[in-house]
Design a protein around this motif. Structure first.
Motif, PDB file in Angstrom:
ATOM      1  N   PHE A 121      -9.699   0.908   2.226  1.00 29.35           N
ATOM      2  CA  PHE A 121      -9.565   1.753   3.406  1.00 29.35           C
ATOM      3  C   PHE A 121     -10.220   3.111   3.207  1.00 29.35           C
ATOM      4  CE2 PHE A 121      -6.647  -0.421   6.287  1.00 29.35           C
ATOM      5  CZ  PHE A 121      -6.155  -1.423   5.471  1.00 29.35           C
ATOM      6  N   GLY A 122     -10.718   3.657   4.328  1.00 32.75           N
ATOM      7  CA  GLY A 122     -11.146   5.041   4.328  1.00 32.75           C
ATOM      8  C   GLY A 122      -9.942   5.967   4.392  1.00 32.75           C
ATOM      9  N   SER A 123     -10.211   7.261   4.344  1.00 40.08           N
ATOM     10  CA  SER A 123      -9.123   8.245   4.282  1.00 40.08           C
ATOM     11  C   SER A 123      -8.533   8.570   5.647  1.00 40.08           C
ATOM     12  CB  SER A 123      -9.607   9.528   3.614  1.00 40.08           C
ATOM     13  OG  SER A 123     -10.736  10.024   4.306  1.00 40.08           O
ATOM     14  N   GLY A 124      -9.118   8.037   6.699  1.00 44.58           N
ATOM     15  CA  GLY A 124      -8.526   8.197   8.021  1.00 44.58           C
ATOM     16  C   GLY A 124      -9.101   9.361   8.814  1.00 44.58           C
ATOM     17  N   GLY A 146      -4.875  12.457   3.384  1.00 41.35           N
ATOM     18  CA  GLY A 146      -6.230  12.649   2.867  1.00 41.35           C
ATOM     19  C   GLY A 146      -6.731  11.561   1.958  1.00 41.35           C
ATOM     20  N   LEU A 147      -5.872  10.617   1.625  1.00 43.34           N
ATOM     21  CA  LEU A 147      -6.269   9.550   0.692  1.00 43.34           C
ATOM     22  C   LEU A 147      -6.309   8.181   1.347  1.00 43.34           C
ATOM     23  CD1 LEU A 147      -4.288  10.623  -2.502  1.00 43.34           C
ATOM     24  CD2 LEU A 147      -6.701  11.036  -1.960  1.00 43.34           C
ATOM     25  N   GLY A 148      -5.896   8.080   2.579  1.00 42.20           N
ATOM     26  CA  GLY A 148      -5.881   6.783   3.241  1.00 42.20           C
ATOM     27  C   GLY A 148      -4.834   5.867   2.630  1.00 42.20           C
ATOM     28  N   LEU A 149      -5.090   4.583   2.679  1.00 40.10           N
ATOM     29  CA  LEU A 149      -4.177   3.601   2.095  1.00 40.10           C
ATOM     30  C   LEU A 149      -4.750   3.115   0.766  1.00 40.10           C
ATOM     31  CD1 LEU A 149      -3.523   3.398   5.254  1.00 40.10           C
ATOM     32  CD2 LEU A 149      -2.574   1.178   4.665  1.00 40.10           C
ATOM     33  N   GLN A 162      -3.266   3.753  13.808  1.00 39.16           N
ATOM     34  CA  GLN A 162      -1.874   4.012  13.445  1.00 39.16           C
ATOM     35  C   GLN A 162      -1.304   5.054  14.388  1.00 39.16           C
ATOM     36  OE1 GLN A 162      -1.182   5.865   9.607  1.00 39.16           O
ATOM     37  NE2 GLN A 162       0.812   4.902   9.423  1.00 39.16           N
ATOM     38  N   TYR A 212       0.841  -1.179   0.000  1.00 37.82           N
ATOM     39  CA  TYR A 212       0.000   0.000   0.000  1.00 37.82           C
ATOM     40  C   TYR A 212       0.882   1.235   0.000  1.00 37.82           C
ATOM     41  CZ  TYR A 212      -3.734  -3.089   1.757  1.00 37.82           C
ATOM     42  OH  TYR A 212      -4.661  -4.091   1.930  1.00 37.82           O
ATOM     43  N   GLN A 251      -5.024  -8.311   8.576  1.00 40.67           N
ATOM     44  CA  GLN A 251      -3.747  -8.024   7.949  1.00 40.67           C
ATOM     45  C   GLN A 251      -2.758  -7.524   8.981  1.00 40.67           C
ATOM     46  OE1 GLN A 251      -3.435  -6.369   3.997  1.00 40.67           O
ATOM     47  NE2 GLN A 251      -5.640  -6.083   3.957  1.00 40.67           N
ATOM     48  N   LEU A 272      -8.847  -5.487   1.368  1.00 42.10           N
ATOM     49  CA  LEU A 272      -9.519  -4.386   2.017  1.00 42.10           C
ATOM     50  C   LEU A 272      -9.471  -3.083   1.236  1.00 42.10           C
ATOM     51  CD1 LEU A 272      -8.264  -4.914   5.671  1.00 42.10           C
ATOM     52  CD2 LEU A 272     -10.270  -5.874   4.537  1.00 42.10           C
ATOM     53  N   PHE A 292      -8.318   4.242  10.966  1.00 40.45           N
ATOM     54  CA  PHE A 292      -8.788   3.917   9.625  1.00 40.45           C
ATOM     55  C   PHE A 292      -9.875   2.855   9.700  1.00 40.45           C
ATOM     56  CE2 PHE A 292      -5.746   6.126   6.996  1.00 40.45           C
ATOM     57  CZ  PHE A 292      -4.634   6.265   7.814  1.00 40.45           C
ATOM     58  N   ALA A 327     -10.189 -11.112   3.423  1.00 39.03           N
ATOM     59  CA  ALA A 327     -10.534 -10.213   4.518  1.00 39.03           C
ATOM     60  C   ALA A 327     -10.177 -10.784   5.882  1.00 39.03           C
ATOM     61  CB  ALA A 327     -12.001  -9.807   4.465  1.00 39.03           C
ATOM     62  N   GLN A 381      -4.062   0.386  -2.395  1.00 42.20           N
ATOM     63  CA  GLN A 381      -3.324  -0.835  -2.696  1.00 42.20           C
ATOM     64  C   GLN A 381      -2.583  -0.715  -4.019  1.00 42.20           C
ATOM     65  OE1 GLN A 381      -5.512  -4.537  -3.647  1.00 42.20           O
ATOM     66  NE2 GLN A 381      -4.456  -5.441  -1.908  1.00 42.20           N
ATOM     67  N   TYR A 391      -8.622   0.035  12.124  1.00 36.80           N
ATOM     68  CA  TYR A 391      -7.200  -0.033  12.398  1.00 36.80           C
ATOM     69  C   TYR A 391      -6.774   1.284  13.039  1.00 36.80           C
ATOM     70  CZ  TYR A 391      -6.393  -4.225   9.563  1.00 36.80           C
ATOM     71  OH  TYR A 391      -6.395  -5.501   9.067  1.00 36.80           O
ATOM     72  N   GLU A 424      -4.097   8.081  14.436  1.00 36.30           N
ATOM     73  CA  GLU A 424      -4.967   8.112  13.261  1.00 36.30           C
ATOM     74  C   GLU A 424      -5.698   6.778  13.168  1.00 36.30           C
ATOM     75  OE1 GLU A 424      -3.163   9.441   9.618  1.00 36.30           O
ATOM     76  OE2 GLU A 424      -5.135  10.024   8.851  1.00 36.30           O
TER      77      GLU A 424
END
Lengths: 113, 114
Positions: free
Chosen positions: B104-107, A40-43, B38, A35, A102, B102, B90, A99, A45, B36, B88
């Motif tokens: 993920f959202g932007s946090g 602002g964009l999160g993770l 962080q 990742y 992780q 998965l 998520f 799912a 993949q 999650y 943070e």
């Protein structure tokens, strides 16, 4: 100790200079993933691997390569890095796809100038 | 396709106050949902997850979340914030059999004020 390790943790490089970020897990997990994390964009993949010699693109694969020759290792390769690849990179693994939880590595902060 | 929306990129609470972090998801099949956390300069750590069964899920460090199918939500709560909760958070969605795992959202960055 069960863990995912990444190296290096920090890297500053120049545009066009090939680099490899290593990822290794000691949990005998089948599934591994890369990742990138941007504010602002999160993770998002980049690539994932369901097992040895089985890899597939994630959401943002352009400019990256991966390989999975051994179950424990999943290196990320940037053959010609560009400044828009400056980011925080995470490797993750899980028991198998579908799912399950992780496990994340500590991250690699890459700066491309 | 699946997606996650986290409302509020920054949330501040006072120490001892209720923590509420919002997560809404979109999924065409029954979802698996995750939170999650962080901490600075660290990787992500699983707080809790919902797969099937009881819709109220308890996680580590006193956090819990409730899966509400009708509202497509999975909000994270903690009754009393502690300074060490600053991090943070998520939200992520997946589903059984997903080869892509998965999304993920932007946090949400949580700040805890003394």
């Amino acid at each position: 100790e069960a863990q995912v390790t990444q190296n290096p943790r920090y890297l500053i490089t120049v545009t066009g200079k090939k680099l490899t970020v290593t990822c290794s897990q000691n949990m005998n997990h089948e599934y591994m993933s890369w990742y990138r994390q941007d504010p602002g964009l999160g993770l998002r993949q980049i690539y994932y691997s369901m097992n040895v010699e089985v890899t597939d693109k994630g959401d943002v694969p352009e400019g990256y390569k991966v390989s999975r020759k051994e179950k424990r290792n999943f290196p990320l390769i940037l053959e010609s890095p560009s400044p828009n690849q400056t980011s925080l990179y995470f490797c993750a693994s899980s028991f198998r796809e579908g799912a399950y939880e992780q496990y994340f590595g500590p991250g690699t902060r890459l700066t491309v100038t | 396709a699946q997606s996650v929306t986290q409302l509020g990129s920054h949330v501040s609470v006072s120490e001892g106050a209720l923590v509420l972090l919002r997560c809404n998801y979109s999924s065409s099949v029954p979802p698996y949902l995750f939170w999650y956390v962080q901490y600075p300069n660290q990787g992500l750590q699983l707080l809790l997850k919902y797969t099937t069964g009881a819709t109220l899920v308890k996680g580590i460090n006193g956090f819990e979340a409730e899966f509400k199918k009708s509202e497509t939500s999975f909000h994270l709560t903690k009754p009393s914030a502690h300074m060490s909760d600053a991090a943070e958070y998520f939200c992520a969605v997946g589903y059984r059999g997903s080869a892509r795992q998965l999304t993920f959202g932007s946090g949400t960055q949580l700040t805890v004020l003394p």
